[in-house]
Design a protein around this motif. Structure first.
Motif, PDB file in Angstrom:
ATOM      1  N   LYS A  14       0.859  -1.190   0.000  1.00 18.20           N
ATOM      2  CA  LYS A  14       0.000   0.000   0.000  1.00 18.20           C
ATOM      3  C   LYS A  14       0.890   1.233   0.000  1.00 18.20           C
ATOM      4  N   CYS A  15       0.373   2.323  -0.576  1.00 20.53           N
ATOM      5  CA  CYS A  15       1.097   3.601  -0.534  1.00 20.53           C
ATOM      6  C   CYS A  15       1.339   3.947   0.936  1.00 20.53           C
ATOM      7  N   ASP A  22      -3.049   1.226  -5.816  1.00 17.75           N
ATOM      8  CA  ASP A  22      -2.901   1.359  -7.269  1.00 17.75           C
ATOM      9  C   ASP A  22      -1.596   2.046  -7.663  1.00 17.75           C
ATOM     10  N   SER A  23      -0.992   1.585  -8.737  1.00 14.68           N
ATOM     11  CA  SER A  23       0.179   2.217  -9.378  1.00 14.68           C
ATOM     12  C   SER A  23       1.270   2.608  -8.391  1.00 14.68           C
ATOM     13  N   LEU A  24       1.799   1.641  -7.676  1.00 21.90           N
ATOM     14  CA  LEU A  24       2.815   1.908  -6.664  1.00 21.90           C
ATOM     15  C   LEU A  24       4.212   1.921  -7.274  1.00 21.90           C
ATOM     16  N   LEU A  46      -0.510   9.220  -7.702  1.00 19.19           N
ATOM     17  CA  LEU A  46      -1.013  10.546  -7.321  1.00 19.19           C
ATOM     18  C   LEU A  46      -0.080  11.212  -6.307  1.00 19.19           C
ATOM     19  N   CYS A  47       0.321  10.468  -5.283  1.00 15.09           N
ATOM     20  CA  CYS A  47       1.236  11.047  -4.290  1.00 15.09           C
ATOM     21  C   CYS A  47       2.549  11.463  -4.950  1.00 15.09           C
TER      22      CYS A  47
END
Length: 191
Positions: A14-15, A22-24, A46-47
């Motif tokens: 997980k982020c 998603d998309s790590l 996003l982060c």
């Protein structure tokens, strides 16, 4: 084991900032002499895009996740939470979180290191007359400013004492009518 695998194990895939799955990807928290998992965090797309943003526009609602991640036991996560909260400290909730946040001395030094916020050191903050401003200076407003969200207008001629500098050289922070606000540096004159 690779850095990415180590991070996925550490954070349950997980982020580490917002908890997204998603998309790590691996983000190395600067300054990094040699990449390793202790100097990296696993973040979502996003982060990462917001961390790397140079325009100063952030999705402030997304970053409310820092309320949880700032308490992480992982120093790299603490550093990233601190740096993002510093970027958002014009938001009342972010300033409150910064006031509550505790970092060990070595982690605080890492979080405050100039390499992490290289954009700051490039340009000085200047007032309307192009005089350099420093943290703690006193300034006077040279125009009336409508303060969004606080329902008042900061009048021209109002003294703002003990200003703070922000990561954006075009902005300063100070208290007007007991409210901490961000002010465009071009709208003030050094006293």
């Amino acid at each position: 084991m690779s850095i990415e695998q180590t991070l996925k194990t550490r954070c349950d895939s997980k982020c580490e900032l917002c908890g997204s799955v998603d998309s790590l990807s691996v983000y190395e928290v600067p300054p990094v002499a040699e990449p390793n998992s202790d100097k990296s965090v696993l973040v979502c797309a996003l982060c990462e895009s917001q961390i790397n943003s140079t325009d100063g526009k952030y999705d402030t609602n997304h970053w409310r996740c820092l309320n949880d991640s700032m308490w992480s036991q992982v120093p790299a996560v603490q550093v990233m939470a601190y740096r993002m909260l510093k970027r958002l400290d014009s938001e009342g909730w972010a300033q409150d979180l910064l006031d509550m946040m505790y970092l060990e001395d070595d982690v605080r030094a890492w979080a405050d290191s100039a390499a992490g916020d290289a954009l700051e050191a490039d340009e000085p903050t200047l007032d309307n007359n192009k005089a350099p401003l420093a943290a703690g200076d006193n300034v006077v407003l040279i125009k009336d400013l409508v303060v969004k969200g606080a329902n008042f207008t900061a009048k021209r001629g109002t003294a703002v004492r003990g200003i703070s500098l922000t990561s954006n050289p075009l902005h300063i922070e100070g208290r007007v009518n007991g409210t901490r606000i961000v002010i465009i540096s071009d709208y003030v004159k050094k006293m």
